[in-house]
Scaffold this motif. Structure first.
Motif, mmCIF file in Angstrom:
data_model
loop_
_atom_site.group_PDB
_atom_site.id
_atom_site.type_symbol
_atom_site.label_atom_id
_atom_site.label_comp_id
_atom_site.label_asym_id
_atom_site.label_seq_id
_atom_site.Cartn_x
_atom_site.Cartn_y
_atom_site.Cartn_z
ATOM 1 N N ALA A 161 0.824 -1.221 0.000
ATOM 2 C CA ALA A 161 0.000 0.000 0.000
ATOM 3 C C ALA A 161 0.850 1.260 0.000
ATOM 4 O O ALA A 161 0.467 2.265 -0.580
ATOM 5 N N GLY B 152 3.933 0.401 -3.458
ATOM 6 C CA GLY B 152 3.572 0.016 -4.827
ATOM 7 C C GLY B 152 4.404 -1.162 -5.310
ATOM 8 O O GLY B 152 4.364 -1.519 -6.488
ATOM 9 N N TYR C 245 -4.723 -2.729 -6.981
ATOM 10 C CA TYR C 245 -4.742 -1.829 -5.827
ATOM 11 C C TYR C 245 -4.568 -2.629 -4.542
ATOM 12 O O TYR C 245 -4.985 -3.783 -4.475
ATOM 13 N N VAL D 78 -7.264 -0.141 -0.216
ATOM 14 C CA VAL D 78 -7.865 0.865 -1.096
ATOM 15 C C VAL D 78 -8.901 0.199 -1.982
ATOM 16 O O VAL D 78 -8.599 -0.731 -2.722
ATOM 17 N N LEU E 151 -11.387 0.247 -5.085
ATOM 18 C CA LEU E 151 -11.567 0.975 -6.343
ATOM 19 C C LEU E 151 -13.059 1.270 -6.544
ATOM 20 O O LEU E 151 -13.832 0.382 -6.911
ATOM 21 N N GLU F 299 -0.153 -0.466 -11.876
ATOM 22 C CA GLU F 299 -0.576 0.553 -10.907
ATOM 23 C C GLU F 299 0.548 0.890 -9.923
ATOM 24 O O GLU F 299 0.784 2.053 -9.596
ATOM 25 N N PHE G 129 2.168 4.511 -8.880
ATOM 26 C CA PHE G 129 2.180 4.918 -7.474
ATOM 27 C C PHE G 129 3.602 5.281 -7.050
ATOM 28 O O PHE G 129 3.850 6.299 -6.412
ATOM 29 N N LYS H 267 -3.412 7.390 0.435
ATOM 30 C CA LYS H 267 -4.694 7.050 -0.173
ATOM 31 C C LYS H 267 -4.966 7.927 -1.397
ATOM 32 O O LYS H 267 -5.493 7.461 -2.417
ATOM 33 N N TRP I 24 -3.090 6.684 -4.419
ATOM 34 C CA TRP I 24 -3.787 5.586 -5.108
ATOM 35 C C TRP I 24 -4.989 6.127 -5.879
ATOM 36 O O TRP I 24 -5.311 5.655 -6.967
ATOM 37 N N SER J 150 -5.716 5.679 -9.858
ATOM 38 C CA SER J 150 -6.949 5.177 -10.486
ATOM 39 C C SER J 150 -7.429 6.155 -11.558
ATOM 40 O O SER J 150 -7.945 5.737 -12.598
#
Ligand code: HEC
Length: 207
Positions: A94, A97, A107, A111, A113, A165, A169, A189, A192, A196
């Motif tokens: 988290a 990454g 993710y 977190v 999505l 992702e 990040f 947060k 992330w 997205s």
């Protein structure tokens, strides 16, 4: 020897004459080669001013002003709660990454999505990334109009679209080249959330 004293006396008189006038008062201001913004238009607190409607130079700070050295209380910062504002939560996926040396895909479990996350990401993206990467992510932000070199990455091209992702990040966290790190600036947060949104920009562009 006589000549020596004569020359010495002349030298002393010449020296005193040359440096003597220092300390004299002049009525003209000294000539400033480099003014260094010493003189600026300003209003002193107790002065009257025709500029402001109430006729006073001293004005109350704009509402919402945060004095230097104080920070906004965390709760209430755009509706974030304290736990949303972590800047690092250890060395897990988290907050890095990465799984070991590899960037992860998808993710972290912390977190979820959701449309709300992407919306938050859009808002944060437009605050932090748009100036360089442009609203659409094509790298043509306002900065590119002024400093064309070196070019900002186009996030819609196939190379960046192929990044997992975790790599995006990590790029936000650590920066790259001329792009600065955002680890102490954007909470985990929100990073992330931005990922997205970047992913949705890439999907919308067909890459
Ligand atoms: C000050 C301008 C600037 C800002 C602001 C900025 N970037 Fe960048 N970004 C760059 C530049 C320049 C590069 C190219 C770096 C390089 O390849 O050396 C880059 C590269 C990237 C890349 C590609 C990395 C790679 O490995 O090629 C991604 C993804 C990225 N930025 C995402 C973001 C996101 C998301 C934000 C907002 C949080 C952001 N950037 C904010 C300038 C900026």
């Amino acid at each position: 020897m006589r000549w020596f004293f004569l020359v010495l006396a002349i030298a002393m008189v010449a020296t005193i004459y040359a440096i003597g006038p220092r300390g004299e008062k002049f009525s003209d201001p000294p000539f400033e080669l480099f003014p260094d913004m010493d003189h600026q238009y300003k209003l002193r607190p107790q002065e009257p001013s025709e500029f402001f409607a109430d006729g006073q130079a001293a004005q109350k700070p704009v509402s919402g002003t945060v004095p230097l050295g104080y920070s906004l209380p965390h709760a209430g910062n755009d509706g974030n709660t304290g736990s949303d504002l972590e800047y690092s939560s250890g060395d897990g996926y988290a907050s890095t990454g990465q799984f070991g040396d590899n960037y992860g895909e998808g993710y972290p479990k912390e977190v979820e999505l959701t449309p709300a996350l992407v919306k938050r990401g859009q808002e944060r993206y437009q605050v932090f990334c748009t100036p360089c990467h442009g609203d659409s992510g094509n790298g043509q932000g306002i900065v590119s109009k002024y400093w064309a070199i070196p070019p900002t990455a186009n996030m819609l091209d196939a190379r960046v679209s192929a990044m997992p992702e975790g790599q995006i990040f990590s790029t936000i966290t650590h920066g790259k080249g001329l792009m600065g790190p955002y680890n102490g600036v954007i909470p985990v947060k929100d990073r992330w959330a931005i990922v997205s949104y970047v992913k949705s920009l890439q999907a919308a562009s067909g890459n």
